[in-house]
Design a protein around this motif. Structure first.
Motif, PDB file in Angstrom:
ATOM      1  N   HIS A 389      -1.471 -12.640  -1.007  1.00  0.00           N
ATOM      2  CA  HIS A 389      -0.189 -12.638  -0.313  1.00  0.00           C
ATOM      3  C   HIS A 389       0.497 -11.276  -0.456  1.00  0.00           C
ATOM      4  N   VAL A 390       1.368 -11.117   0.419  1.00  0.00           N
ATOM      5  CA  VAL A 390       2.031  -9.659   0.538  1.00  0.00           C
ATOM      6  C   VAL A 390       3.289  -9.689  -0.397  1.00  0.00           C
ATOM      7  N   THR A 391       3.567  -8.575  -0.734  1.00  0.00           N
ATOM      8  CA  THR A 391       4.546  -8.071  -1.810  1.00  0.00           C
ATOM      9  C   THR A 391       5.990  -8.673  -1.535  1.00  0.00           C
ATOM     10  N   GLY A 392       6.227  -8.700  -0.172  1.00  0.00           N
ATOM     11  CA  GLY A 392       7.816  -8.832   0.356  1.00  0.00           C
ATOM     12  C   GLY A 392       7.913  -7.993   1.459  1.00  0.00           C
ATOM     13  N   SER A 393       9.044  -7.225   1.598  1.00  0.00           N
ATOM     14  CA  SER A 393       9.384  -6.332   2.424  1.00  0.00           C
ATOM     15  C   SER A 393       8.455  -5.352   2.327  1.00  0.00           C
ATOM     16  N   GLN A 394       8.065  -4.618   3.624  1.00  0.00           N
ATOM     17  CA  GLN A 394       7.161  -3.637   3.628  1.00  0.00           C
ATOM     18  C   GLN A 394       7.575  -2.467   4.336  1.00  0.00           C
ATOM     19  N   GLY A 395       8.842  -2.138   4.194  1.00  0.00           N
ATOM     20  CA  GLY A 395       9.370  -1.116   4.362  1.00  0.00           C
ATOM     21  C   GLY A 395       8.813   0.255   3.601  1.00  0.00           C
ATOM     22  N   SER A 396       8.736   1.342   4.527  1.00  0.00           N
ATOM     23  CA  SER A 396       7.829   2.444   3.934  1.00  0.00           C
ATOM     24  C   SER A 396       8.425   3.185   3.014  1.00  0.00           C
ATOM     25  N   GLY A 397       9.792   2.828   2.507  1.00  0.00           N
ATOM     26  CA  GLY A 397      10.423   3.455   1.268  1.00  0.00           C
ATOM     27  C   GLY A 397      10.732   2.534   0.327  1.00  0.00           C
ATOM     28  N   ILE A 398      10.017   1.394   0.270  1.00  0.00           N
ATOM     29  CA  ILE A 398       9.964   0.525  -0.917  1.00  0.00           C
ATOM     30  C   ILE A 398       8.908   0.757  -1.914  1.00  0.00           C
ATOM     31  N   LEU A 399       9.121   1.890  -2.679  1.00  0.00           N
ATOM     32  CA  LEU A 399       8.146   2.330  -3.619  1.00  0.00           C
ATOM     33  C   LEU A 399       7.858   1.174  -4.873  1.00  0.00           C
ATOM     34  N   ARG A 400       8.863   0.239  -4.888  1.00  0.00           N
ATOM     35  CA  ARG A 400       8.475  -0.773  -6.133  1.00  0.00           C
ATOM     36  C   ARG A 400       7.308  -1.452  -5.593  1.00  0.00           C
ATOM     37  N   SER A 401       7.248  -1.899  -4.079  1.00  0.00           N
ATOM     38  CA  SER A 401       6.241  -2.905  -3.713  1.00  0.00           C
ATOM     39  C   SER A 401       5.053  -2.176  -4.019  1.00  0.00           C
ATOM     40  N   MET A 402       4.808  -1.030  -4.028  1.00  0.00           N
ATOM     41  CA  MET A 402       3.564  -0.557  -4.310  1.00  0.00           C
ATOM     42  C   MET A 402       3.115  -0.316  -5.826  1.00  0.00           C
ATOM     43  N   SER A 403       4.045  -0.267  -6.690  1.00  0.00           N
ATOM     44  CA  SER A 403       4.167  -0.681  -8.019  1.00  0.00           C
ATOM     45  C   SER A 403       3.600  -2.088  -8.602  1.00  0.00           C
ATOM     46  N   GLU A 404       4.151  -2.855  -7.617  1.00  0.00           N
ATOM     47  CA  GLU A 404       4.067  -4.318  -7.998  1.00  0.00           C
ATOM     48  C   GLU A 404       2.575  -4.852  -7.417  1.00  0.00           C
ATOM     49  N   ALA A 405       1.980  -4.161  -6.404  1.00  0.00           N
ATOM     50  CA  ALA A 405       0.790  -4.452  -5.610  1.00  0.00           C
ATOM     51  C   ALA A 405      -0.480  -4.208  -6.622  1.00  0.00           C
ATOM     52  N   ASN A 406      -1.513  -4.995  -6.261  1.00  0.00           N
ATOM     53  CA  ASN A 406      -2.801  -4.421  -6.680  1.00  0.00           C
ATOM     54  C   ASN A 406      -3.801  -4.388  -5.706  1.00  0.00           C
ATOM     55  N   CYS A 407      -3.375  -4.395  -4.596  1.00  0.00           N
ATOM     56  CA  CYS A 407      -4.367  -4.296  -3.412  1.00  0.00           C
ATOM     57  C   CYS A 407      -3.501  -3.811  -2.029  1.00  0.00           C
ATOM     58  N   MET A 408      -4.169  -3.327  -1.093  1.00  0.00           N
ATOM     59  CA  MET A 408      -3.814  -3.103   0.226  1.00  0.00           C
ATOM     60  C   MET A 408      -4.538  -3.969   1.313  1.00  0.00           C
ATOM     61  N   ILE A 409      -3.765  -4.668   1.986  1.00  0.00           N
ATOM     62  CA  ILE A 409      -4.222  -5.681   3.018  1.00  0.00           C
ATOM     63  C   ILE A 409      -4.603  -4.709   4.336  1.00  0.00           C
ATOM     64  N   VAL A 410      -5.696  -4.504   4.516  1.00  0.00           N
ATOM     65  CA  VAL A 410      -6.104  -3.631   5.714  1.00  0.00           C
ATOM     66  C   VAL A 410      -6.085  -4.537   7.057  1.00  0.00           C
ATOM     67  N   LEU A 411      -5.315  -4.188   7.969  1.00  0.00           N
ATOM     68  CA  LEU A 411      -5.384  -4.796   9.246  1.00  0.00           C
ATOM     69  C   LEU A 411      -5.813  -3.900  10.221  1.00  0.00           C
ATOM     70  N   SER A 412      -6.885  -4.143  10.954  1.00  0.00           N
ATOM     71  CA  SER A 412      -7.439  -3.205  11.994  1.00  0.00           C
ATOM     72  C   SER A 412      -6.712  -3.077  13.121  1.00  0.00           C
ATOM     73  N   HIS A 413      -7.035  -2.040  13.857  1.00  0.00           N
ATOM     74  CA  HIS A 413      -6.450  -1.393  14.888  1.00  0.00           C
ATOM     75  C   HIS A 413      -6.182  -2.535  16.128  1.00  0.00           C
ATOM     76  N   ASP A 414      -7.213  -3.470  16.381  1.00  0.00           N
ATOM     77  CA  ASP A 414      -7.013  -4.387  17.336  1.00  0.00           C
ATOM     78  C   ASP A 414      -6.515  -5.884  16.978  1.00  0.00           C
ATOM     79  N   GLN A 415      -6.357  -5.717  15.585  1.00  0.00           N
ATOM     80  CA  GLN A 415      -5.854  -7.168  15.078  1.00  0.00           C
ATOM     81  C   GLN A 415      -4.572  -7.617  15.481  1.00  0.00           C
ATOM     82  N   SER A 416      -4.435  -8.849  15.588  1.00  0.00           N
ATOM     83  CA  SER A 416      -2.952  -9.250  15.845  1.00  0.00           C
ATOM     84  C   SER A 416      -2.421 -10.089  14.754  1.00  0.00           C
ATOM     85  N   ASP A 417      -1.489 -11.251  14.940  1.00  0.00           N
ATOM     86  CA  ASP A 417      -0.860 -11.582  13.871  1.00  0.00           C
ATOM     87  C   ASP A 417      -1.724 -12.412  13.128  1.00  0.00           C
ATOM     88  N   VAL A 418      -1.546 -12.766  11.662  1.00  0.00           N
ATOM     89  CA  VAL A 418      -2.415 -13.421  10.491  1.00  0.00           C
ATOM     90  C   VAL A 418      -1.758 -14.650  10.484  1.00  0.00           C
TER      91      VAL A 418
END
Length: 433
Positions: A389-418
């Motif tokens: 599950h996502v860590t919450g807000s995905q703003g690019s300035g929210i470094l705390r979310s990277m500290s909390e995360a243990n993975c990156m969800i990779v959504l491909s170029h052509d992919q739409s809503d999940v």
């Protein structure tokens, strides 16, 4: 730090061959391909004792000078015998004529109807090709052992000479980043030192008048520079020799001096900030003046603006990775663009990031036409299934979310809503960050 000779191709030559190239809309895969074609390894080698070689890149293949194991040996404790003595039905009693220990072989010859007590790793006695584990015997004394039928076949539990590695074969290939198991393998071959590529020297700095270093007063409108610390950590994990050049203000003379010093003293340069559209500084202008640099708007989130190329000063040159200024965008662009390029410069064999499949427990909004990297927390559910599950807000300035995360969800170029409970690809941080 390398002599400013031309690369295998000039950057503009590479991009001119791409019919669909648009610097204002570069797909992630295209940017990665361009970087891969342009960057060349640094050719400098040194020899190190194997205890010093952990994490270094092997510069030449290691060829085994011996067989591993050196002799046929037993895979377990039991009794070594001739496979022809195994009973086809019922059971059979064999005479125990001696014992073979690891490091102390049985010196006699084993005939039909005889066997030798043997320990794990001991050399197989002459004429023996099979080992019956002690727990499979029906009855055993110092003089006799009774063997049942149907429990094993001729040749079982014998490790063959050279089974792990035959003399003359490649033990470890060139370009391998040496792991703990590799050090053990080298030691098992009697190899005390190996040739490795020298450490890559990487200079990095942040740009911007609003940035303050730790310990300085945080004036109104200013922020502490976190990017240099994340970059420091990422480069350290890669095993680079690093040159922290601090914060460079938006002053053309200071910026040019920093770029020139970095190009003359490092193999690669990583900057954060100053590459976005409408940036109120001189960074992009100086980058372009000093070398062959492309400025991209990449179809990704986070991390759209990025500069890449090579800059030169006084006969020396260094590859340049101009990353965005937002803290999360810095990490994402480093791991999906700069990291693989730096490994290639180190001489490491190219490997693609290992994506695994997980079930998304949350809905994720996604617009086709760009690659997105969402911060996630992956766990194993009660059914043994990987979910995220996502860590919450995905703003690019929210470094705390990277500290909390243990993975990156990779959504491909052509992919739409999940949708919730849909399958997604994730990149686990363990071993990467």
């Amino acid at each position: 730090m390398t002599t400013a000779s031309s690369s295998k191709d000039q950057l503009h030559d590479i991009v001119s061959c791409l019919s669909d190239y648009d610097p204002k809309a570069v797909p992630v895969s295209q940017a990665q391909d361009i970087i891969r074609q342009f960057v060349q390894p640094v050719n400098a080698i040194e020899k190190l004792a194997i205890r010093q070689a952990l994490g270094r890149v092997l510069a030449a293949p290691v060829i085994s000078g011996i067989n591993v194991p050196a002799h046929d040996n037993s895979a377990m404790d039991g009794y070594a015998l001739q496979g022809n003595d195994l009973p086809h039905q019922g059971h059979r009693t064999l005479s125990v004529i001696g014992t073979a220990y690891a490091g102390r072989a049985y010196q006699g010859t084993v005939n039909a109807g005889e066997c030798v007590r043997i320990m794990t790793g001991a050399v197989m006695p002459d004429n023996c090709d099979t080992v019956i584990p002690q727990e499979l015997t029906l009855q055993a004394t110092e003089l006799e052992v009774t063997i049942p039928s149907g429990k094993l076949r001729s040749g079982d539990n014998r490790r063959l000479k050279g089974e792990d590695l035959a003399c003359g074969n490649v033990a470890i290939s060139e370009g391998k980043v040496l792991k703990p198991a590799d050090l053990g393998l080298l030691a098992s071959l009697g190899i005390a030192e190996v040739a490795v590529h020298r450490r890559l020297r990487v200079a990095f700095f942040s740009t911007g008048d609003e940035l303050r270093s730790l310990g300085e007063t945080l004036d109104s409108g200013c922020v502490y520079d976190s990017n240099r610390y994340t970059i420091y950590g990422m480069l350290t994990r890669l095993g680079c020799d690093i040159v922290d050049m601090g914060v460079i203000k938006d002053d053309p003379d200071a910026l040019e001096a920093a770029f020139r010093s970095a190009a003359e003293n490092a193999d690669a340069i990583i900057t954060s900030g100053g590459v976005s559209v409408g940036a109120a500084d001189y960074t992009k202008q100086i980058m372009g003046t000093l070398g062959d640099v492309a400025f991209w708007t990449i179809g990704m989130r986070p991390g759209r603006p990025m500069a890449f190329g090579k800059i030169r000063s006084n006969g020396k040159s260094a590859y340049l990775f101009g990353l965005p200024g937002n803290p999360v965008a810095v990490m994402v662009t480093f791991y999906f663009f700069a990291r693989q390029a730096l490994l290639h410069m180190m001489g490491a064999t190219a490997t693609e990031p290992l994506l695994v499949t997980a079930v998304s427990r949350t809905a994720i909004r996604k617009r086709p036409g760009r690659t997105e990297y969402q911060r996630g927390i992956a766990t194993m559910n009660g059914q043994g299934q990987l979910e995220v599950h996502v860590t919450g807000s995905q703003g690019s300035g929210i470094l705390r979310s990277m500290s909390e995360a243990n993975c990156m969800i990779v959504l491909s170029h052509d992919q739409s809503d999940v949708m919730p409970d849909s399958l997604v690809q994730i990149l686990l941080f363990e071993g990467l960050i």
